[in-house]
Design a protein around this motif. Structure first.
Motif, PDB file in Angstrom:
ATOM      1  N   ALA A 130       0.840  -1.206   0.000  1.00 58.22           N
ATOM      2  CA  ALA A 130       0.000   0.000   0.000  1.00 58.22           C
ATOM      3  C   ALA A 130       0.873   1.253   0.000  1.00 58.22           C
ATOM      4  N   GLN A 131       1.920   1.260   0.815  1.00 58.92           N
ATOM      5  CA  GLN A 131       2.843   2.407   0.833  1.00 58.92           C
ATOM      6  C   GLN A 131       3.430   2.634  -0.551  1.00 58.92           C
ATOM      7  N   PHE A 132       3.795   1.550  -1.230  1.00 60.32           N
ATOM      8  CA  PHE A 132       4.360   1.645  -2.572  1.00 60.32           C
ATOM      9  C   PHE A 132       3.383   2.343  -3.517  1.00 60.32           C
ATOM     10  N   LEU A 134       0.883   4.282  -2.823  1.00 66.33           N
ATOM     11  CA  LEU A 134       0.494   5.630  -2.398  1.00 66.33           C
ATOM     12  C   LEU A 134       1.621   6.652  -2.493  1.00 66.33           C
ATOM     13  N   ASP A 135       2.825   6.209  -2.813  1.00 64.90           N
ATOM     14  CA  ASP A 135       3.990   7.095  -2.897  1.00 64.90           C
ATOM     15  C   ASP A 135       4.319   7.341  -4.370  1.00 64.90           C
ATOM     16  N   PRO A 136       4.104   8.566  -4.861  1.00 64.63           N
ATOM     17  CA  PRO A 136       4.360   8.854  -6.278  1.00 64.63           C
ATOM     18  C   PRO A 136       5.799   8.542  -6.721  1.00 64.63           C
ATOM     19  N   ALA A 137       6.765   8.699  -5.843  1.00 64.15           N
ATOM     20  CA  ALA A 137       8.152   8.385  -6.210  1.00 64.15           C
ATOM     21  C   ALA A 137       8.314   6.884  -6.453  1.00 64.15           C
ATOM     22  N   ARG A 138       7.625   6.070  -5.651  1.00 64.59           N
ATOM     23  CA  ARG A 138       7.711   4.605  -5.821  1.00 64.59           C
ATOM     24  C   ARG A 138       6.981   4.165  -7.085  1.00 64.59           C
ATOM     25  N   THR A 139       5.801   4.706  -7.320  1.00 68.67           N
ATOM     26  CA  THR A 139       5.079   4.300  -8.525  1.00 68.67           C
ATOM     27  C   THR A 139       5.800   4.787  -9.781  1.00 68.67           C
ATOM     28  N   ALA A 140       6.586   5.854  -9.676  1.00 65.92           N
ATOM     29  CA  ALA A 140       7.396   6.307 -10.812  1.00 65.92           C
ATOM     30  C   ALA A 140       8.439   5.248 -11.166  1.00 65.92           C
ATOM     31  N   GLU A 141       8.960   4.536 -10.161  1.00 68.48           N
ATOM     32  CA  GLU A 141       9.880   3.419 -10.417  1.00 68.48           C
ATOM     33  C   GLU A 141       9.202   2.398 -11.323  1.00 68.48           C
ATOM     34  N   LEU A 142       7.967   2.091 -10.996  1.00 67.67           N
ATOM     35  CA  LEU A 142       7.211   1.097 -11.741  1.00 67.67           C
ATOM     36  C   LEU A 142       6.960   1.561 -13.171  1.00 67.67           C
ATOM     37  N   ALA A 157       3.631  -6.765  -9.955  1.00 69.30           N
ATOM     38  CA  ALA A 157       4.943  -6.439  -9.394  1.00 69.30           C
ATOM     39  C   ALA A 157       5.135  -7.165  -8.066  1.00 69.30           C
ATOM     40  N   VAL A 158       6.394  -7.437  -7.755  1.00 70.29           N
ATOM     41  CA  VAL A 158       6.770  -7.979  -6.457  1.00 70.29           C
ATOM     42  C   VAL A 158       7.470  -6.859  -5.695  1.00 70.29           C
ATOM     43  N   ILE A 159       7.040  -6.661  -4.465  1.00 68.98           N
ATOM     44  CA  ILE A 159       7.565  -5.617  -3.590  1.00 68.98           C
ATOM     45  C   ILE A 159       8.261  -6.279  -2.398  1.00 68.98           C
ATOM     46  N   ARG A 160       9.377  -5.713  -1.964  1.00 72.00           N
ATOM     47  CA  ARG A 160      10.101  -6.192  -0.793  1.00 72.00           C
ATOM     48  C   ARG A 160      10.157  -5.074   0.241  1.00 72.00           C
ATOM     49  N   THR A 161      10.060  -5.459   1.515  1.00 70.21           N
ATOM     50  CA  THR A 161      10.269  -4.491   2.585  1.00 70.21           C
ATOM     51  C   THR A 161      11.107  -5.124   3.681  1.00 70.21           C
ATOM     52  N   GLN A 162      11.958  -4.330   4.253  1.00 68.37           N
ATOM     53  CA  GLN A 162      12.689  -4.747   5.443  1.00 68.37           C
ATOM     54  C   GLN A 162      11.778  -4.470   6.635  1.00 68.37           C
ATOM     55  N   ILE A 163      11.765  -5.363   7.590  1.00 68.60           N
ATOM     56  CA  ILE A 163      10.936  -5.154   8.780  1.00 68.60           C
ATOM     57  C   ILE A 163      11.809  -4.587   9.882  1.00 68.60           C
ATOM     58  N   LEU A 164      11.383  -3.444  10.396  1.00 69.68           N
ATOM     59  CA  LEU A 164      12.120  -2.725  11.433  1.00 69.68           C
ATOM     60  C   LEU A 164      11.218  -2.571  12.644  1.00 69.68           C
ATOM     61  N   ASP A 165      11.614  -3.156  13.768  1.00 69.60           N
ATOM     62  CA  ASP A 165      10.798  -3.100  14.989  1.00 69.60           C
ATOM     63  C   ASP A 165       9.362  -3.538  14.720  1.00 69.60           C
ATOM     64  N   PRO A 171       9.161   0.438   0.996  1.00 71.48           N
ATOM     65  CA  PRO A 171       8.943  -0.610  -0.010  1.00 71.48           C
ATOM     66  C   PRO A 171       9.924  -0.467  -1.168  1.00 71.48           C
ATOM     67  N   HIS A 172      10.324  -1.607  -1.723  1.00 71.78           N
ATOM     68  CA  HIS A 172      11.246  -1.610  -2.862  1.00 71.78           C
ATOM     69  C   HIS A 172      10.702  -2.520  -3.950  1.00 71.78           C
ATOM     70  N   LEU A 173      10.752  -2.047  -5.170  1.00 72.37           N
ATOM     71  CA  LEU A 173      10.334  -2.833  -6.321  1.00 72.37           C
ATOM     72  C   LEU A 173      11.389  -3.893  -6.604  1.00 72.37           C
ATOM     73  N   VAL A 174      10.979  -5.168  -6.635  1.00 74.91           N
ATOM     74  CA  VAL A 174      11.891  -6.264  -6.928  1.00 74.91           C
ATOM     75  C   VAL A 174      11.844  -6.572  -8.425  1.00 74.91           C
ATOM     76  N   THR A 175      10.648  -6.743  -8.944  1.00 71.31           N
ATOM     77  CA  THR A 175      10.467  -7.049 -10.357  1.00 71.31           C
ATOM     78  C   THR A 175       9.041  -6.715 -10.765  1.00 71.31           C
ATOM     79  N   CYS A 176       8.816  -6.571 -12.057  1.00 71.28           N
ATOM     80  CA  CYS A 176       7.459  -6.306 -12.547  1.00 71.28           C
ATOM     81  C   CYS A 176       7.319  -6.812 -13.972  1.00 71.28           C
TER      82      CYS A 176
END
Length: 179
Positions: A130-132, A134-142, A157-165, A171-176
């Motif tokens: 969802a963050q991916f 909703l973030d115009p910079a992330r969708t620009a990657e796509l 697309a496949v999205i990856r996230t690191q879990i912190l606490d 979110p990071h784009l892995v592939t699409c």
């Protein structure tokens, strides 16, 4: 639906409201086939959403359980067993270090309607998806990978996230793929 899925859903609902789009909320366990045929759908949540599992089942990137284990994965139909997009659901949440998600915009052949999938292996993956979106910079990657006529095409697309606490990191784009 769990707390993090609800966070993802609330962000998507806020986006729809800001853009004056009408919507109805329905629990996946109560959504019927006629409900899905009424119009475009947004499916939030992965393994716990039967509609998500049904819609993503035939797609290139789809959810699988690894044997009789509690390891779930996003598998690439073109390269089964590769990718390493796995989450061990037996592992306690405070020990998890990453999560993965599928974001897809497709025309679903079963319902005859457009569907947007926002679905993680775990709840942090769903939140990152969802963050991916909703973030115009992330969708620009796509869209940088998109062909010229991408607005009329299906996309996954496949999205990856690191879990912190125990929270989804960026979110990071892995592939699409587009088709």
């Amino acid at each position: 639906m769990n707390y993090r899925d609800t966070l993802a859903e609330s962000g998507l609902v806020a986006f729809l409201a800001r853009h004056d789009k009408q919507y109805e909320l329905e629990l996946s366990t109560r959504a019927s086939y006629p409900d899905m045929q009424r119009g475009a759908s947004v499916l939030v949540g992965g393994l716990d959403n039967l509609w998500t599992m049904r819609v993503t089942g035939p797609l290139r990137f789809h959810f699988v359980r690894r044997g009789a284990t509690y390891v779930y994965a996003i598998e690439d139909r073109q390269h089964p067993g590769q990718g390493g997009w796995n989450v061990n659901m037996v592992q306690s949440f405070d020990r998890a270090t990453e999560d993965f998600a599928i974001v897809a915009r497709i025309f679903d052949q079963t319902t005859g309607r457009p569907v947007l999938v926002v679905a993680g292996l775990g709840a942090n993956g769903t939140n990152a998806a969802a963050q991916f979106l909703l973030d115009p910079a992330r969708t620009a990657e796509l869209t940088a990978y998109a062909p010229r006529d991408w607005r009329r095409l299906n996309m996954e697309a496949v999205i990856r996230t690191q879990i912190l606490d125990n929270h989804a990191g960026p979110p990071h784009l892995v592939t699409c793929v587009f088709w």
